[in-house]
Design an enzyme around this catalytic site. Structure first.
Site, PDB file in Angstrom:
ATOM      1  N   PHE A 148      25.384 -26.932  54.998  1.00 17.03           N
ATOM      2  CA  PHE A 148      24.190 -27.169  54.199  1.00 17.03           C
ATOM      3  C   PHE A 148      24.543 -27.228  52.715  1.00 17.03           C
ATOM      4  O   PHE A 148      25.188 -26.316  52.180  1.00 17.03           O
ATOM      5  CB  PHE A 148      23.189 -26.037  54.459  1.00 17.03           C
ATOM      6  CG  PHE A 148      21.889 -26.180  53.738  1.00 17.03           C
ATOM      7  CD1 PHE A 148      20.927 -27.055  54.201  1.00 17.03           C
ATOM      8  CD2 PHE A 148      21.618 -25.425  52.603  1.00 17.03           C
ATOM      9  CE1 PHE A 148      19.707 -27.183  53.540  1.00 17.03           C
ATOM     10  CE2 PHE A 148      20.409 -25.540  51.936  1.00 17.03           C
ATOM     11  CZ  PHE A 148      19.454 -26.425  52.413  1.00 17.03           C
TER      12      PHE A 148
ATOM     13  N   SER B 243      29.603 -23.439  58.867  1.00 19.18           N
ATOM     14  CA  SER B 243      28.291 -22.950  58.460  1.00 19.18           C
ATOM     15  C   SER B 243      27.172 -23.673  59.219  1.00 19.18           C
ATOM     16  O   SER B 243      27.137 -23.615  60.454  1.00 19.18           O
ATOM     17  CB  SER B 243      28.138 -23.112  56.942  1.00 19.18           C
ATOM     18  OG  SER B 243      27.047 -22.375  56.458  1.00 19.18           O
ATOM     19  N   MET B 244      26.282 -24.403  58.534  1.00 14.72           N
ATOM     20  CA  MET B 244      25.248 -25.149  59.242  1.00 14.72           C
ATOM     21  C   MET B 244      25.861 -26.156  60.193  1.00 14.72           C
ATOM     22  O   MET B 244      25.297 -26.456  61.261  1.00 14.72           O
ATOM     23  CB  MET B 244      24.314 -25.859  58.263  1.00 14.72           C
ATOM     24  CG  MET B 244      23.186 -26.633  58.944  1.00 14.72           C
ATOM     25  SD  MET B 244      22.175 -27.624  57.816  1.00 14.72           S
ATOM     26  CE  MET B 244      23.289 -29.001  57.477  1.00 14.72           C
TER      27      MET B 244
ATOM     28  N   ASP C  74      32.051 -12.609  53.667  1.00 10.35           N
ATOM     29  CA  ASP C  74      31.322 -13.876  53.570  1.00 10.35           C
ATOM     30  C   ASP C  74      30.070 -13.613  52.749  1.00 10.35           C
ATOM     31  O   ASP C  74      29.205 -12.839  53.158  1.00 10.35           O
ATOM     32  CB  ASP C  74      30.964 -14.371  54.978  1.00 10.35           C
ATOM     33  CG  ASP C  74      30.315 -15.746  55.002  1.00 10.35           C
ATOM     34  OD1 ASP C  74      29.678 -16.126  54.004  1.00 10.35           O
ATOM     35  OD2 ASP C  74      30.426 -16.442  56.035  1.00 10.35           O
TER      36      ASP C  74
ATOM     37  N   HIS D 165      33.433 -17.632  52.597  1.00 10.55           N
ATOM     38  CA  HIS D 165      32.622 -18.475  53.474  1.00 10.55           C
ATOM     39  C   HIS D 165      33.258 -19.834  53.789  1.00 10.55           C
ATOM     40  O   HIS D 165      33.335 -20.243  54.950  1.00 10.55           O
ATOM     41  CB  HIS D 165      31.232 -18.696  52.870  1.00 10.55           C
ATOM     42  CG  HIS D 165      30.335 -19.518  53.730  1.00 10.55           C
ATOM     43  ND1 HIS D 165      29.901 -19.099  54.967  1.00 10.55           N
ATOM     44  CD2 HIS D 165      29.810 -20.766  53.551  1.00 10.55           C
ATOM     45  CE1 HIS D 165      29.134 -20.034  55.510  1.00 10.55           C
ATOM     46  NE2 HIS D 165      29.076 -21.055  54.680  1.00 10.55           N
TER      47      HIS D 165
END
Length: 256
Positions: free
Chosen positions: A32, A100-101, A201, A231
């Site tokens: 994202f 992530s996303m 993270d 992250h």
């Protein structure tokens, strides 16, 4: 529309002479407010081994956060599905993954297409959060177009993911709004799962990992701790661990 110079998608055809005669595809998704640059080195490593690799640019990413505010989770998943369908047509087996996303979107692909996904690789995926301000998004998105975001959560000095410094709230609301339905679908994931998780993270908290690993129906689940990355681990100190681990995983789960 002006696209960031690092936002060009990556598309590399398979070289079956390097993979035992089989054509194997790997689809990798950025996260994202990110863009392909955050996962391209990951994809390039796999492409050098002979795998067909696709790293698409999700709609609204790699341009401006204002443009992203005109896109939704449905748009991002639609683009990933389009590329996935093409990979499946051109290859004997396909592995999906993301950061992530991108990891969340990949899990949804695996849930909806268990017969076509040979394996799933996720890096710090997000499907839940402890943040209470998320509950205010349905209202905030009508008041504020954006808020400051966390970009370049990378331990390694001098590295950037070229993401947006602001979070487009209308777009964010669609992502957080999609999570409940996604988590209900996780039990449909049956493909082997390789899960990379940074011990520190600053973007994704600890709620997602137990929810994902405890909900999928996969019998083959491996969790790898990344001790020296934040992250955006695909660009961080533990990137070689991700690259090598993914290569071994893809080779194993796509063997005929």
């Amino acid at each position: 529309m002006t696209m960031h110079p690092q936002a060009t998608p990556l598309s590399v055809p398979a070289r079956p002479e390097l993979t035992g005669g089989r054509r194997v595809g790997v689809l990798l998704s950025h996260g994202f407010t990110g863009q392909p640059a955050s996962v391209k080195p990951w994809g390039e490593h796999l492409a050098a081994l002979g795998y067909a690799v696709e790293v698409p640019r999700l709609p609204g990413h790699g341009t401006t956060w204002q443009e992203m505010n005109r896109t939704t989770w449905v748009d991002w998943y639609g683009e990933l599905t389009r590329v996935f369908d093409r990979l499946c047509l051109d290859n004997d087996a396909v592995v999906v993954g993301g950061l992530s996303m991108g990891g969340a979107l990949s899990l949804l692909l695996a849930a909806e297409h268990p017969d076509r996904v040979s394996g799933v690789v996720v890096v710090n995926p997000a499907v839940a959060t402890k943040r209470v301000d998320v509950k205010l998004l349905p209202v905030l998105k009508h008041v504020l177009p954006s808020m400051p975001g966390i970009v370049d959560d990378i331990k390694k000095e001098g590295v950037t993911e070229h993401g947006y410094p602001r979070v487009p709230l209308r777009a964010a609301a669609t992502m957080f709004g999609a999570w409940p339905a996604l988590t209900r679908e996780l039990s449909k994931v049956t493909a082997p799962l390789l899960y990379f998780r940074s011990t520190v993270d600053h973007v994704v908290d600890e709620l997602s990992e137990p929810l994902i690993t405890g909900s999928v129906s996969s019998r083959d689940v491996s969790v790898v701790r990344l001790e020296d990355s934040y992250h955006v681990a695909t660009l961080d100190n533990d990137a070689p661990t991700i690259f090598a681990g993914t290569a071994s995983f893809v080779a194993r789960v796509t063997t005929a």
